[in-house]
Scaffold this active site. Sequence first.
Site, PDB file in Angstrom:
ATOM      1  N   ARG A 145       0.845  -1.204   0.000  1.00 16.05           N
ATOM      2  CA  ARG A 145       0.000   0.000   0.000  1.00 16.05           C
ATOM      3  C   ARG A 145       0.880   1.254   0.000  1.00 16.05           C
ATOM      4  O   ARG A 145       0.612   2.220  -0.714  1.00 16.05           O
ATOM      5  CB  ARG A 145      -0.947  -0.020   1.211  1.00 16.05           C
ATOM      6  CG  ARG A 145      -2.090  -1.016   1.053  1.00 16.05           C
ATOM      7  CD  ARG A 145      -3.125  -0.880   2.172  1.00 16.05           C
ATOM      8  NE  ARG A 145      -2.715  -1.500   3.413  1.00 16.05           N
ATOM      9  CZ  ARG A 145      -3.069  -2.733   3.797  1.00 16.05           C
ATOM     10  NH1 ARG A 145      -3.828  -3.495   3.020  1.00 16.05           N
ATOM     11  NH2 ARG A 145      -2.662  -3.224   4.949  1.00 16.05           N
ATOM     12  N   ASP A 192     -15.858  -3.725  -4.606  1.00 15.77           N
ATOM     13  CA  ASP A 192     -15.869  -4.923  -3.778  1.00 15.77           C
ATOM     14  C   ASP A 192     -17.290  -5.473  -3.772  1.00 15.77           C
ATOM     15  O   ASP A 192     -18.243  -4.745  -4.036  1.00 15.77           O
ATOM     16  CB  ASP A 192     -15.399  -4.618  -2.347  1.00 15.77           C
ATOM     17  CG  ASP A 192     -14.862  -5.857  -1.647  1.00 15.77           C
ATOM     18  OD1 ASP A 192     -13.630  -6.033  -1.605  1.00 15.77           O
ATOM     19  OD2 ASP A 192     -15.685  -6.673  -1.157  1.00 15.77           O
ATOM     20  N   SER A 193     -17.412  -6.773  -3.460  1.00  9.89           N
ATOM     21  CA  SER A 193     -18.745  -7.369  -3.399  1.00  9.89           C
ATOM     22  C   SER A 193     -19.300  -7.320  -1.979  1.00  9.89           C
ATOM     23  O   SER A 193     -20.378  -7.840  -1.723  1.00  9.89           O
ATOM     24  CB  SER A 193     -18.700  -8.810  -3.912  1.00  9.89           C
ATOM     25  OG  SER A 193     -17.710  -9.524  -3.214  1.00  9.89           O
ATOM     26  N   ASP A 225      -6.410  -7.159  -6.401  1.00  5.64           N
ATOM     27  CA  ASP A 225      -6.010  -7.945  -5.221  1.00  5.64           C
ATOM     28  C   ASP A 225      -7.129  -8.919  -4.854  1.00  5.64           C
ATOM     29  O   ASP A 225      -7.792  -8.766  -3.825  1.00  5.64           O
ATOM     30  CB  ASP A 225      -5.709  -6.994  -4.045  1.00  5.64           C
ATOM     31  CG  ASP A 225      -5.154  -7.732  -2.834  1.00  5.64           C
ATOM     32  OD1 ASP A 225      -4.666  -8.870  -2.993  1.00  5.64           O
ATOM     33  OD2 ASP A 225      -5.225  -7.172  -1.723  1.00  5.64           O
ATOM     34  N   CYS A 239      -2.899 -14.311  -3.928  1.00 10.05           N
ATOM     35  CA  CYS A 239      -2.571 -14.796  -2.579  1.00 10.05           C
ATOM     36  C   CYS A 239      -2.831 -16.300  -2.507  1.00 10.05           C
ATOM     37  O   CYS A 239      -2.975 -16.859  -1.426  1.00 10.05           O
ATOM     38  CB  CYS A 239      -3.350 -14.042  -1.513  1.00 10.05           C
ATOM     39  SG  CYS A 239      -5.130 -14.189  -1.684  1.00 10.05           S
TER      40      CYS A 239
HETATM   41  N1  SAH Z   1      -6.828  -5.191  -1.100  1.00 12.95           N
HETATM   42  C1  SAH Z   1      -7.486  -5.398   0.170  1.00 12.95           C
HETATM   43  C2  SAH Z   1      -7.759  -6.857   0.477  1.00 12.95           C
HETATM   44  C3  SAH Z   1      -8.584  -7.589  -0.573  1.00 12.95           C
HETATM   45  S1  SAH Z   1      -9.283  -9.075  -0.018  1.00 12.95           S
HETATM   46  C4  SAH Z   1      -6.668  -4.697   1.276  1.00 12.95           C
HETATM   47  O1  SAH Z   1      -5.574  -4.193   0.988  1.00 12.95           O
HETATM   48  O2  SAH Z   1      -7.134  -4.652   2.410  1.00 12.95           O
HETATM   49  C5  SAH Z   1     -10.326  -9.558  -1.321  1.00 12.95           C
HETATM   50  C6  SAH Z   1     -11.661  -8.830  -1.398  1.00 12.95           C
HETATM   51  O3  SAH Z   1     -12.318  -9.273  -2.571  1.00 12.95           O
HETATM   52  C7  SAH Z   1     -12.653  -9.063  -0.270  1.00 12.95           C
HETATM   53  O4  SAH Z   1     -12.960  -7.848   0.347  1.00 12.95           O
HETATM   54  C8  SAH Z   1     -13.907  -9.651  -0.950  1.00 12.95           C
HETATM   55  O5  SAH Z   1     -15.117  -9.118  -0.398  1.00 12.95           O
HETATM   56  C9  SAH Z   1     -13.733  -9.196  -2.371  1.00 12.95           C
HETATM   57  N2  SAH Z   1     -14.352 -10.021  -3.430  1.00 12.95           N
HETATM   58  C10 SAH Z   1     -14.353 -11.367  -3.560  1.00 12.95           C
HETATM   59  N3  SAH Z   1     -14.898 -11.744  -4.734  1.00 12.95           N
HETATM   60  C11 SAH Z   1     -15.259 -10.595  -5.378  1.00 12.95           C
HETATM   61  C12 SAH Z   1     -15.852 -10.316  -6.660  1.00 12.95           C
HETATM   62  N4  SAH Z   1     -16.177 -11.310  -7.504  1.00 12.95           N
HETATM   63  N5  SAH Z   1     -16.033  -9.026  -7.007  1.00 12.95           N
HETATM   64  C13 SAH Z   1     -15.719  -8.022  -6.155  1.00 12.95           C
HETATM   65  N6  SAH Z   1     -15.135  -8.240  -4.950  1.00 12.95           N
HETATM   66  C14 SAH Z   1     -14.914  -9.501  -4.560  1.00 12.95           C
END
Ligand code: SAH
Length: 393
Positions: free
Chosen positions: A206, A247-248, A297, A337
Amino acid sequence: MKAITLREGKERSLLRRHPWVFQGSIDKGKADPGETVRVLSCDGRFLAWAAYSPSSMIRVRAWSFDEAERIDASFFEKRIARAVALRGRLAIDSDGVRLIHGEADGLPGLIVDRYADTLSAQFLSAGTERWKDVIADLLVKTTGVPRLYERSDSGVRELEGLEAKTGWLRGSGDTAVTIREHGWQLTLDVAQGHKTGYYLDQRDNRKRFADWVKQLGCKTVLNCYSYTGGFSVAALAGGAEQVVSIDSSAAALARADAHVKLNGFDASRHQSLDADVNATLRQHLKDGRSFDAIVLDPPKFAPTASHAERASRAYKDINRLALKLLAPGGLLLTFSCSGGIGAELFHKIVAGAGMDAEVDGYLIARLEAAPDHPTTIAFPEGEYLKGLAILKR
Ligand code: SAH
């Protein structure tokens, strides 16, 4: 002390100080869940002290390879102190720190994160479950942090035959916590947040993102799979004019909006989109939009190597879309990840995405988890987060 004897030739991984023994490697011996056992080679040589887990494929997890060591409270005290001391030596610009990272810290199945005045822990193996009380006391004593919340609600507990458990183990009160990361304020809830509450492994990435956004002068930023908007705050701190978080999870996005205000940025610079990333990227492409920087991510598409093929296609697809959506000269930060996808394979997947998108780029950095999520020489499986920073040509 009960003994577990391995089949011929199966002593090799323990001799190399790798902490796992799979079910199929065991010749004889049994114990209760989490009980400490003496692990022996087929010819009776001592290999390790370990925790036995009767229902897991990983039947034995080593605590120690030293025959003279006793697995008792003072053993756990030494391991916890060693882990905490390592973090003290790393220059971590945050009071959100991973203090114990399982196998890498010689404590298989134990995850402990510190969020300011609160510890949040996952006890993911039969061995850590059995020693929970001792570990909880020692964590509070060693760190001086008075509160410890348990987040043993990860799916991996099932594989160990353990049910989900959450709640205060020590201390009590509000589960909402604020941490200060690189001078930014970030809030989380140890009871409701993902994993132990937040994604500390991306902390350094970040910061690097904020620096790149500034250096490169990125004005429009798309943060995909934003969770609570950590990379969005970074982009705003780097001077981005317009940042979109996708995000979802509506709850995560509400927190992302709150983070924008909490850090003193004008709310008009940030937009939250509760949507599927893949569908949104396609729509943006149809609409002819473009962005100066994109972060991808996603959650773990491939928990193990057996999911790698399907996951590869999913990674390739979002990377192809993102590379197309990027303005010329734009920056892509792309992550996986998934333990089942190695760094080399991930690079190949992104290369394939570039071919399909007819886009090439310069790899300006390879990214990984912050060093408070260490990998050890003996346990390469511990490496899970990998990323690429790419400048589009
Ligand atoms: N980049 C973030 C962590 C991401 S974790 C940080 O730095 O804190 C992955 C995220 O993807 C989760 O919040 C989850 O809700 C979201 N997610 C999972 N599948 C998804 C989709 N199909 N579309 C949008 N978001 C999704």
